[in-house]
Design an enzyme around this catalytic site. Sequence first.
Site, short mmCIF file in Angstrom:
data_model
loop_
_atom_site.label_atom_id
_atom_site.label_comp_id
_atom_site.label_asym_id
_atom_site.label_seq_id
_atom_site.Cartn_x
_atom_site.Cartn_y
_atom_site.Cartn_z
N ASP A 42 0.83 -1.29 0.15
CA ASP A 42 -0.15 0.09 -0.13
C ASP A 42 0.92 1.16 -0.03
OD1 ASP A 42 -1.66 -2.09 0.70
OD2 ASP A 42 -2.13 -1.12 2.54
N GLU A 219 -10.54 -2.49 4.45
CA GLU A 219 -9.16 -2.00 4.74
C GLU A 219 -9.01 -0.51 4.10
OE1 GLU A 219 -6.48 -5.70 5.05
OE2 GLU A 219 -6.87 -5.21 2.92
#
Length: 483
Positions: A42, A219
Amino acid sequence: MSKDKQLRLEADQNTAKHKSIVEQDPYRLHYHIMPPVGLLNDPNGFIQWKGTYHLFYQWMPFKTGHGAKFWGHYSSQDFVHWKHEEIALTPSEWYEKNGCYSGSAIEHDGKLYVFYTGNVKDDNGNRESYQCLAISEDGIHFEKKGPVIERLEGYTAHFRDPKVWEQDGQYFMVIGAQTKGLKGAVVLFQSENLVDWTHAGILTGGGEGILKEFGYMFECPDLFYLDGKDILVFSPQGLEPEGMKYQNVYQAGYVTGTFDPSSGTFEHGAFHELDHGFDFYAPQTTKDKKGRRILFAWMSVPDQNEQDHPTIKHQWLHNMTIPRELKCIGGKLYQVPVRELEGLRVNEAVEHRVELQQKNQQFEGVRGKAVELLAEDIIVSKGWFDISVGEAARMVYSSEQKIFTLERQSYVDGVVEKRHCRLDDLNNLHIFVDTSSIEVFINDGEHVFTSRFYPSPDNESIQFGASEKSCFTIKKWDLTRIF
Ligand code: FRU
Protein backbone atom coordinates in the site's frame (compact mmCIF):
# COMPACT_ATOMS: atom_id res chain seq x y z
CA MET A 1 22.86 -1.98 18.60
CA SER A 2 19.21 -0.93 18.84
CA LYS A 3 16.65 -3.10 17.10
CA ASP A 4 15.81 -0.18 14.81
CA LYS A 5 19.46 0.28 13.75
CA GLN A 6 19.86 -3.44 13.22
CA LEU A 7 16.76 -3.67 11.00
CA ARG A 8 17.91 -0.68 8.93
CA LEU A 9 21.32 -2.20 8.48
CA GLU A 10 19.87 -5.56 7.41
CA ALA A 11 17.48 -3.87 4.96
CA ASP A 12 20.34 -1.85 3.44
CA GLN A 13 22.50 -4.94 3.19
CA ASN A 14 19.76 -6.93 1.49
CA THR A 15 19.11 -4.09 -0.96
CA ALA A 16 22.81 -3.89 -1.87
CA LYS A 17 23.09 -7.68 -2.16
CA HIS A 18 20.29 -7.95 -4.73
CA LYS A 19 20.73 -4.62 -6.54
CA SER A 20 22.23 -6.11 -9.67
CA ILE A 21 19.75 -9.00 -10.08
CA VAL A 22 16.84 -6.58 -9.52
CA GLU A 23 18.19 -4.16 -12.11
CA GLN A 24 18.69 -6.91 -14.70
CA ASP A 25 14.96 -7.67 -14.80
CA PRO A 26 13.53 -6.68 -18.23
CA TYR A 27 10.19 -6.22 -16.45
CA ARG A 28 11.60 -3.59 -14.11
CA LEU A 29 9.38 -0.56 -14.66
CA HIS A 30 10.73 2.68 -16.11
CA TYR A 31 8.60 5.33 -14.43
CA HIS A 32 6.48 3.63 -11.75
CA ILE A 33 7.40 3.53 -8.09
CA MET A 34 8.79 0.12 -7.10
CA PRO A 35 10.67 -1.31 -4.12
CA PRO A 36 14.47 -1.42 -4.51
CA VAL A 37 14.20 -5.09 -3.48
CA GLY A 38 11.49 -7.24 -1.87
CA LEU A 39 7.78 -6.52 -1.82
CA LEU A 40 5.88 -3.23 -1.97
CA ASN A 41 2.20 -2.88 -1.13
CA ASP A 42 0.00 0.00 0.00
CA PRO A 43 0.77 3.70 -0.48
CA ASN A 44 1.04 5.31 2.98
CA GLY A 45 1.40 8.81 4.42
CA PHE A 46 0.91 10.50 1.06
CA ILE A 47 1.23 14.26 1.56
CA GLN A 48 2.68 17.42 0.07
CA TRP A 49 4.67 18.84 2.97
CA LYS A 50 6.74 22.04 2.77
CA GLY A 51 6.42 21.87 -1.02
CA THR A 52 7.68 18.29 -1.39
CA TYR A 53 5.50 15.29 -2.18
CA HIS A 54 6.15 12.41 0.20
CA LEU A 55 4.96 8.94 -0.61
CA PHE A 56 5.64 6.25 1.97
CA TYR A 57 4.89 2.63 1.22
CA GLN A 58 4.45 -0.76 2.82
CA TRP A 59 7.78 -2.47 2.32
CA MET A 60 9.09 -5.95 3.07
CA PRO A 61 12.80 -5.54 2.32
CA PHE A 62 13.81 -9.15 3.10
CA LYS A 63 11.69 -11.23 0.73
CA THR A 64 9.11 -11.05 -2.05
CA GLY A 65 6.32 -11.96 0.38
CA HIS A 66 4.36 -10.27 3.14
CA GLY A 67 5.53 -10.03 6.75
CA ALA A 68 6.74 -7.47 9.28
CA LYS A 69 6.42 -4.36 7.11
CA PHE A 70 8.60 -1.28 7.11
CA TRP A 71 7.59 2.15 5.87
CA GLY A 72 9.73 2.83 2.79
CA HIS A 73 9.86 6.41 1.57
CA TYR A 74 10.03 8.23 -1.76
CA SER A 75 9.94 12.00 -2.25
CA SER A 76 9.42 14.18 -5.31
CA GLN A 77 9.04 17.78 -6.37
CA ASP A 78 7.18 17.04 -9.58
CA PHE A 79 5.73 13.47 -9.67
CA VAL A 80 8.32 12.64 -12.35
CA HIS A 81 11.65 12.42 -10.51
CA TRP A 82 11.67 10.47 -7.25
CA LYS A 83 14.27 10.13 -4.56
CA HIS A 84 14.38 6.98 -2.45
CA GLU A 85 14.78 8.33 1.07
CA GLU A 86 15.97 6.44 4.08
CA ILE A 87 13.53 4.06 5.75
CA ALA A 88 10.91 5.99 7.71
CA LEU A 89 9.70 3.29 10.13
CA THR A 90 11.06 -0.13 11.08
CA PRO A 91 9.01 -2.67 13.09
CA SER A 92 11.36 -2.37 16.06
CA GLU A 93 9.08 -1.84 19.08
CA TRP A 94 6.79 -4.26 20.95
CA TYR A 95 3.63 -2.54 19.67
CA GLU A 96 4.57 -2.99 15.99
CA LYS A 97 6.90 -5.97 16.05
CA ASN A 98 5.02 -7.78 13.26
CA GLY A 99 4.72 -4.75 11.03
CA CYS A 100 4.33 -1.00 10.80
CA TYR A 101 1.13 -1.36 8.83
CA SER A 102 -0.64 1.21 6.65
CA GLY A 103 -1.52 4.73 7.68
CA SER A 104 -1.49 8.40 6.78
CA ALA A 105 0.24 11.75 7.33
CA ILE A 106 -0.86 15.21 8.36
CA GLU A 107 0.96 18.47 9.04
CA HIS A 108 0.71 19.96 12.55
CA ASP A 109 2.65 22.92 13.99
CA GLY A 110 5.12 22.71 11.12
CA LYS A 111 5.82 19.03 11.86
CA LEU A 112 4.90 15.90 9.99
CA TYR A 113 2.68 13.54 11.99
CA VAL A 114 2.20 10.00 10.73
CA PHE A 115 -0.38 7.56 12.04
CA TYR A 116 0.00 3.87 11.33
CA THR A 117 -1.05 0.50 12.67
CA GLY A 118 1.26 -1.48 14.89
CA ASN A 119 0.63 -5.12 14.05
CA VAL A 120 1.50 -7.65 16.75
CA LYS A 121 1.23 -11.43 16.70
CA ASP A 122 1.94 -13.76 19.59
CA ASP A 123 3.51 -17.21 19.36
CA ASN A 124 0.12 -18.79 18.66
CA GLY A 125 -0.56 -16.44 15.78
CA ASN A 126 -3.08 -14.32 17.78
CA ARG A 127 -3.11 -10.80 16.47
CA GLU A 128 -3.34 -7.42 18.24
CA SER A 129 -3.31 -3.97 16.67
CA TYR A 130 -2.47 -0.47 17.90
CA GLN A 131 -2.90 2.84 16.13
CA CYS A 132 0.45 4.57 16.59
CA LEU A 133 1.87 8.06 16.12
CA ALA A 134 5.33 9.12 14.93
CA ILE A 135 6.47 12.72 14.45
CA SER A 136 9.11 14.20 12.18
CA GLU A 137 10.67 17.65 12.10
CA ASP A 138 12.52 17.16 8.81
CA GLY A 139 10.20 14.75 6.97
CA ILE A 140 12.88 12.04 7.02
CA HIS A 141 13.56 11.02 10.63
CA PHE A 142 10.63 10.00 12.81
CA GLU A 143 10.29 9.92 16.55
CA LYS A 144 7.88 7.20 17.62
CA LYS A 145 5.29 8.16 20.23
CA GLY A 146 3.74 4.70 20.48
CA PRO A 147 0.06 3.72 20.50
CA VAL A 148 -2.57 6.47 20.69
CA ILE A 149 -5.60 4.23 20.14
CA GLU A 150 -6.23 0.70 21.36
CA ARG A 151 -8.69 -1.67 19.77
CA LEU A 152 -12.34 -1.19 20.73
CA GLU A 153 -14.64 -3.77 22.27
CA GLY A 154 -16.80 -5.37 19.62
CA TYR A 155 -14.06 -5.57 16.97
CA THR A 156 -11.54 -8.24 16.02
CA ALA A 157 -7.83 -7.40 15.79
CA HIS A 158 -8.39 -6.57 12.10
CA PHE A 159 -8.53 -2.92 13.11
CA ARG A 160 -6.11 -0.82 11.09
CA ASP A 161 -5.07 1.71 8.45
CA PRO A 162 -5.78 5.08 10.16
CA LYS A 163 -6.42 8.03 7.80
CA VAL A 164 -6.44 11.43 9.48
CA TRP A 165 -7.76 14.82 8.35
CA GLU A 166 -8.69 18.20 9.75
CA GLN A 167 -12.17 19.66 9.47
CA ASP A 168 -13.87 22.56 11.29
CA GLY A 169 -10.94 22.96 13.68
CA GLN A 170 -11.00 19.33 14.78
CA TYR A 171 -9.15 16.21 13.69
CA PHE A 172 -10.85 13.07 12.49
CA MET A 173 -9.57 9.58 11.85
CA VAL A 174 -11.15 6.68 9.99
CA ILE A 175 -10.02 3.12 10.70
CA GLY A 176 -10.71 -0.02 8.67
CA ALA A 177 -12.27 -2.69 10.85
CA GLN A 178 -14.02 -6.00 11.28
CA THR A 179 -16.76 -6.42 13.89
CA LYS A 180 -16.88 -9.48 16.14
CA GLY A 181 -19.85 -10.49 13.98
CA LEU A 182 -17.37 -10.57 11.04
CA LYS A 183 -18.75 -7.56 9.17
CA GLY A 184 -16.59 -4.95 7.48
CA ALA A 185 -16.79 -1.48 9.05
CA VAL A 186 -15.24 1.98 9.01
CA VAL A 187 -14.82 3.39 12.52
CA LEU A 188 -14.57 7.13 13.26
CA PHE A 189 -12.42 8.85 15.91
CA GLN A 190 -12.17 12.52 16.78
CA SER A 191 -9.43 14.59 18.45
CA GLU A 192 -8.55 18.18 19.39
CA ASN A 193 -4.79 17.67 19.46
CA LEU A 194 -3.94 14.52 17.41
CA VAL A 195 -2.81 12.73 20.59
CA ASP A 196 -6.01 12.14 22.60
CA TRP A 197 -8.64 10.41 20.50
CA THR A 198 -12.33 9.73 21.21
CA HIS A 199 -14.39 7.06 19.51
CA ALA A 200 -17.14 8.79 17.50
CA GLY A 201 -19.08 5.79 16.15
CA ILE A 202 -19.26 3.68 13.03
CA LEU A 203 -19.08 5.67 9.82
CA THR A 204 -20.47 2.85 7.69
CA GLY A 205 -20.85 -0.95 7.61
CA GLY A 206 -20.71 -3.05 10.75
CA GLY A 207 -23.81 -5.00 9.71
CA GLU A 208 -26.04 -1.89 9.45
CA GLY A 209 -27.29 0.41 6.72
CA ILE A 210 -26.70 0.30 3.00
CA LEU A 211 -23.44 -1.70 3.37
CA LYS A 212 -25.06 -4.15 5.76
CA GLU A 213 -24.11 -7.28 3.84
CA PHE A 214 -20.90 -6.13 2.25
CA GLY A 215 -17.98 -8.35 3.10
CA TYR A 216 -16.07 -9.22 6.25
CA MET A 217 -13.37 -6.52 6.38
CA PHE A 218 -12.91 -2.96 5.12
CA GLU A 219 -9.28 -1.97 4.62
CA CYS A 220 -7.65 1.41 4.00
CA PRO A 221 -10.55 3.87 4.40
CA ASP A 222 -10.06 7.46 3.19
CA LEU A 223 -12.75 10.14 3.61
CA PHE A 224 -12.46 13.47 1.78
CA TYR A 225 -14.50 16.30 0.32
CA LEU A 226 -14.40 16.81 -3.44
CA ASP A 227 -16.55 18.85 -5.82
CA GLY A 228 -19.50 19.14 -3.44
CA LYS A 229 -19.51 15.55 -2.10
CA ASP A 230 -17.99 13.67 0.79
CA ILE A 231 -16.37 10.59 -0.61
CA LEU A 232 -15.31 7.48 1.28
CA VAL A 233 -12.77 5.34 -0.56
CA PHE A 234 -12.07 1.92 0.95
CA SER A 235 -11.10 -1.64 0.08
CA PRO A 236 -13.73 -4.20 1.09
CA GLN A 237 -12.91 -7.90 1.38
CA GLY A 238 -15.40 -10.72 1.02
CA LEU A 239 -17.62 -9.60 -1.89
CA GLU A 240 -18.87 -12.24 -4.30
CA PRO A 241 -18.50 -11.63 -8.07
CA GLU A 242 -21.66 -10.06 -9.50
CA GLY A 243 -21.87 -9.85 -13.30
CA MET A 244 -18.92 -7.71 -14.44
CA LYS A 245 -18.35 -6.44 -10.91
CA TYR A 246 -16.10 -7.69 -8.09
CA GLN A 247 -14.02 -9.99 -10.28
CA ASN A 248 -10.79 -9.72 -8.33
CA VAL A 249 -10.09 -11.45 -5.01
CA TYR A 250 -10.70 -8.12 -3.17
CA GLN A 251 -12.09 -4.79 -4.37
CA ALA A 252 -11.33 -1.08 -4.06
CA GLY A 253 -13.94 1.61 -4.55
CA TYR A 254 -16.01 4.38 -3.04
CA VAL A 255 -19.35 5.69 -1.89
CA THR A 256 -20.41 9.35 -2.05
CA GLY A 257 -22.64 11.24 0.36
CA THR A 258 -22.65 13.81 3.15
CA PHE A 259 -20.51 13.64 6.28
CA ASP A 260 -21.73 15.66 9.26
CA PRO A 261 -18.71 16.43 11.46
CA SER A 262 -20.88 17.54 14.41
CA SER A 263 -22.68 14.20 14.70
CA GLY A 264 -20.07 12.00 13.01
CA THR A 265 -22.70 10.55 10.67
CA PHE A 266 -22.29 9.80 6.98
CA GLU A 267 -25.31 9.38 4.69
CA HIS A 268 -24.19 7.80 1.47
CA GLY A 269 -25.16 5.88 -1.65
CA ALA A 270 -24.08 2.61 -3.27
CA PHE A 271 -20.54 1.32 -3.71
CA HIS A 272 -18.70 1.77 -7.03
CA GLU A 273 -15.42 0.15 -7.98
CA LEU A 274 -12.63 2.59 -8.79
CA ASP A 275 -11.01 0.33 -11.36
CA HIS A 276 -12.06 -2.52 -13.64
CA GLY A 277 -8.60 -4.04 -14.21
CA PHE A 278 -6.81 -6.97 -12.57
CA ASP A 279 -4.48 -5.08 -10.24
CA PHE A 280 -5.67 -2.19 -8.14
CA TYR A 281 -6.01 -2.02 -4.35
CA ALA A 282 -5.63 0.09 -1.19
CA PRO A 283 -5.71 3.54 -2.87
CA GLN A 284 -4.82 6.57 -0.78
CA THR A 285 -5.38 10.24 -1.61
CA THR A 286 -4.10 13.62 -0.52
CA LYS A 287 -4.97 17.21 -1.35
CA ASP A 288 -1.99 19.15 -2.64
CA LYS A 289 -1.24 22.88 -2.46
CA LYS A 290 -2.85 23.39 -5.86
CA GLY A 291 -6.07 22.04 -4.36
CA ARG A 292 -5.97 18.83 -6.38
CA ARG A 293 -7.11 15.52 -4.87
CA ILE A 294 -4.44 13.04 -5.99
CA LEU A 295 -4.51 9.26 -5.70
CA PHE A 296 -1.92 6.50 -5.68
CA ALA A 297 -2.88 2.85 -5.43
CA TRP A 298 -1.02 -0.41 -5.09
CA MET A 299 -0.95 -2.14 -8.49
CA SER A 300 -1.83 -5.58 -7.17
CA VAL A 301 -4.41 -7.29 -4.96
CA PRO A 302 -3.61 -9.27 -1.79
CA ASP A 303 -3.77 -13.07 -2.10
CA GLN A 304 -4.23 -12.88 -5.89
CA ASN A 305 -1.52 -15.14 -7.38
CA GLU A 306 1.11 -12.84 -5.96
CA GLN A 307 3.75 -15.55 -5.84
CA ASP A 308 3.46 -16.28 -9.58
CA HIS A 309 4.77 -12.93 -10.84
CA PRO A 310 7.88 -13.45 -13.00
CA THR A 311 9.66 -10.55 -11.23
CA ILE A 312 10.08 -12.74 -8.15
CA LYS A 313 13.10 -14.46 -9.64
CA HIS A 314 14.65 -10.99 -9.79
CA GLN A 315 13.94 -10.48 -6.08
CA TRP A 316 11.30 -7.77 -6.29
CA LEU A 317 7.49 -7.62 -6.44
CA HIS A 318 4.80 -5.02 -7.15
CA ASN A 319 4.60 -1.28 -7.79
CA MET A 320 2.39 1.78 -7.42
CA THR A 321 0.03 3.14 -10.06
CA ILE A 322 0.88 6.46 -11.66
CA PRO A 323 -0.49 9.41 -9.66
CA ARG A 324 -3.98 10.38 -10.77
CA GLU A 325 -6.05 13.47 -10.16
CA LEU A 326 -9.62 12.80 -9.04
CA LYS A 327 -12.72 14.72 -10.05
CA CYS A 328 -16.26 14.07 -8.96
CA ILE A 329 -18.61 14.61 -11.90
CA GLY A 330 -22.31 13.82 -11.62
CA GLY A 331 -21.65 11.79 -8.46
CA LYS A 332 -18.98 9.64 -10.20
CA LEU A 333 -15.25 9.68 -9.61
CA TYR A 334 -13.12 10.32 -12.67
CA GLN A 335 -9.36 9.68 -12.65
CA VAL A 336 -6.84 11.36 -14.93
CA PRO A 337 -3.04 11.09 -14.93
CA VAL A 338 -1.57 14.17 -13.23
CA ARG A 339 -0.48 16.86 -15.69
CA GLU A 340 3.14 16.67 -14.50
CA LEU A 341 3.52 13.28 -16.21
CA GLU A 342 3.89 15.16 -19.50
CA GLY A 343 7.41 15.68 -18.13
CA LEU A 344 8.09 12.00 -18.85
CA ARG A 345 7.72 12.50 -22.60
CA VAL A 346 11.03 12.31 -24.46
CA ASN A 347 9.92 13.42 -27.89
CA GLU A 348 7.19 15.20 -29.80
CA ALA A 349 4.16 13.04 -30.39
CA VAL A 350 4.02 10.71 -33.37
CA GLU A 351 0.54 11.33 -34.75
CA HIS A 352 -1.72 9.59 -37.28
CA ARG A 353 -5.32 10.11 -38.32
CA VAL A 354 -6.51 6.60 -39.05
CA GLU A 355 -9.37 4.94 -40.91
CA LEU A 356 -9.27 1.26 -40.33
CA GLN A 357 -11.13 -1.88 -41.27
CA GLN A 358 -8.60 -4.68 -40.80
CA LYS A 359 -6.98 -6.64 -38.05
CA ASN A 360 -3.45 -6.20 -36.69
CA GLN A 361 -2.50 -2.86 -38.25
CA GLN A 362 0.63 -1.04 -37.15
CA PHE A 363 1.42 2.64 -37.65
CA GLU A 364 4.81 4.14 -38.17
CA GLY A 365 6.51 5.05 -34.89
CA VAL A 366 3.68 3.68 -32.79
CA ARG A 367 5.53 1.05 -30.78
CA GLY A 368 7.63 0.78 -27.64
CA LYS A 369 7.70 -0.64 -24.15
CA ALA A 370 7.35 2.55 -22.09
CA VAL A 371 4.87 4.73 -23.94
CA GLU A 372 1.88 6.99 -23.62
CA LEU A 373 -0.89 6.58 -26.18
CA LEU A 374 -3.77 8.93 -26.76
CA ALA A 375 -6.55 7.81 -29.08
CA GLU A 376 -9.08 10.59 -29.66
CA ASP A 377 -12.18 11.24 -31.71
CA ILE A 378 -12.80 7.52 -31.86
CA ILE A 379 -15.72 6.47 -34.04
CA VAL A 380 -16.70 2.81 -33.94
CA SER A 381 -20.08 2.87 -35.65
CA LYS A 382 -20.34 -0.93 -35.96
CA GLY A 383 -18.60 -4.08 -34.79
CA TRP A 384 -15.49 -3.98 -32.64
CA PHE A 385 -12.28 -1.99 -32.31
CA ASP A 386 -9.13 -3.25 -30.58
CA ILE A 387 -5.61 -2.32 -29.51
CA SER A 388 -3.04 -4.99 -28.64
CA VAL A 389 0.13 -4.31 -26.68
CA GLY A 390 2.91 -6.84 -27.10
CA GLU A 391 1.22 -10.21 -27.31
CA ALA A 392 0.05 -10.12 -23.72
CA ALA A 393 -2.64 -7.40 -23.44
CA ARG A 394 -5.56 -6.42 -25.62
CA MET A 395 -8.28 -3.79 -25.25
CA VAL A 396 -11.49 -4.39 -27.18
CA TYR A 397 -14.56 -2.24 -27.53
CA SER A 398 -17.70 -3.88 -28.86
CA SER A 399 -20.07 -1.20 -30.14
CA GLU A 400 -22.84 -3.79 -30.41
CA GLN A 401 -22.63 -5.15 -26.89
CA LYS A 402 -21.49 -1.78 -25.52
CA ILE A 403 -18.79 -3.47 -23.52
CA PHE A 404 -15.14 -2.53 -23.08
CA THR A 405 -12.81 -5.43 -22.28
CA LEU A 406 -9.22 -5.70 -21.13
CA GLU A 407 -7.68 -9.09 -21.88
CA ARG A 408 -4.30 -10.29 -20.73
CA GLN A 409 -2.33 -13.49 -20.92
CA SER A 410 -2.29 -14.81 -17.40
CA TYR A 411 1.17 -14.81 -15.83
CA VAL A 412 0.14 -17.99 -14.00
CA ASP A 413 -0.73 -20.27 -16.94
CA GLY A 414 -0.74 -18.14 -20.12
CA VAL A 415 -4.51 -18.48 -20.56
CA VAL A 416 -6.32 -15.31 -21.67
CA GLU A 417 -8.28 -13.72 -18.83
CA LYS A 418 -10.71 -10.81 -19.15
CA ARG A 419 -12.19 -7.89 -17.26
CA HIS A 420 -15.09 -5.81 -18.56
CA CYS A 421 -17.18 -2.71 -18.06
CA ARG A 422 -20.29 -1.38 -19.76
CA LEU A 423 -19.58 1.53 -22.05
CA ASP A 424 -22.25 3.26 -24.12
CA ASP A 425 -19.82 5.07 -26.34
CA LEU A 426 -16.03 5.04 -26.75
CA ASN A 427 -14.69 8.56 -27.33
CA ASN A 428 -11.11 8.52 -26.16
CA LEU A 429 -8.46 6.32 -24.59
CA HIS A 430 -5.43 7.50 -22.67
CA ILE A 431 -3.03 4.60 -22.10
CA PHE A 432 0.19 4.35 -20.08
CA VAL A 433 2.33 1.31 -20.83
CA ASP A 434 5.45 0.61 -18.78
CA THR A 435 7.23 -2.70 -19.69
CA SER A 436 4.89 -4.86 -17.57
CA SER A 437 2.09 -2.52 -16.51
CA ILE A 438 -0.81 -0.91 -18.33
CA GLU A 439 -3.23 1.80 -17.18
CA VAL A 440 -6.15 2.58 -19.48
CA PHE A 441 -8.19 5.75 -18.92
CA ILE A 442 -11.43 5.67 -20.91
CA ASN A 443 -13.50 8.70 -21.90
CA ASP A 444 -11.55 11.32 -19.93
CA GLY A 445 -11.09 9.01 -16.95
CA GLU A 446 -14.68 7.92 -16.43
CA HIS A 447 -13.51 4.28 -16.36
CA VAL A 448 -10.05 2.93 -15.64
CA PHE A 449 -8.41 -0.48 -16.11
CA THR A 450 -5.13 -1.05 -14.26
CA SER A 451 -3.06 -4.22 -14.70
CA ARG A 452 0.30 -5.89 -14.74
CA PHE A 453 1.02 -7.94 -17.86
CA TYR A 454 4.12 -9.69 -19.17
CA PRO A 455 4.78 -9.45 -22.91
CA SER A 456 8.01 -10.97 -24.26
CA PRO A 457 10.57 -8.31 -23.41
CA ASP A 458 11.56 -7.82 -27.07
CA ASN A 459 8.00 -7.45 -28.31
CA GLU A 460 7.39 -3.71 -28.58
CA SER A 461 4.55 -3.93 -31.07
CA ILE A 462 1.28 -2.06 -30.73
CA GLN A 463 -1.46 -3.18 -33.11
CA PHE A 464 -4.85 -1.81 -33.98
CA GLY A 465 -7.83 -3.51 -35.55
CA ALA A 466 -11.48 -3.01 -36.41
CA SER A 467 -14.14 -5.29 -37.82
CA GLU A 468 -15.94 -2.44 -39.64
CA LYS A 469 -14.74 0.98 -40.66
CA SER A 470 -13.51 2.81 -37.55
CA CYS A 471 -11.75 6.18 -37.30
CA PHE A 472 -9.52 7.75 -34.68
CA THR A 473 -6.50 9.95 -34.15
CA ILE A 474 -3.58 8.27 -32.45
CA LYS A 475 -0.75 10.07 -30.68
CA LYS A 476 2.17 8.34 -29.09
CA TRP A 477 5.03 9.52 -26.91
CA ASP A 478 8.04 7.56 -25.65
CA LEU A 479 8.40 7.98 -21.92
CA THR A 480 11.73 8.39 -20.22
CA ARG A 481 13.32 5.99 -17.77
CA ILE A 482 13.34 7.36 -14.23
CA PHE A 483 14.05 4.16 -12.26
C1 FRU B 1 -3.85 -3.72 2.59
C2 FRU B 1 -3.23 -4.14 3.91
C3 FRU B 1 -3.59 -3.19 5.04
C4 FRU B 1 -2.46 -3.38 6.01
C5 FRU B 1 -1.29 -3.57 5.08
C6 FRU B 1 -0.25 -4.52 5.58
O1 FRU B 1 -3.17 -4.22 1.49
O2 FRU B 1 -3.60 -5.46 4.23
O3 FRU B 1 -4.87 -3.40 5.59
O4 FRU B 1 -2.30 -2.27 6.84
O5 FRU B 1 -1.81 -4.06 3.86
O6 FRU B 1 0.86 -4.52 4.72
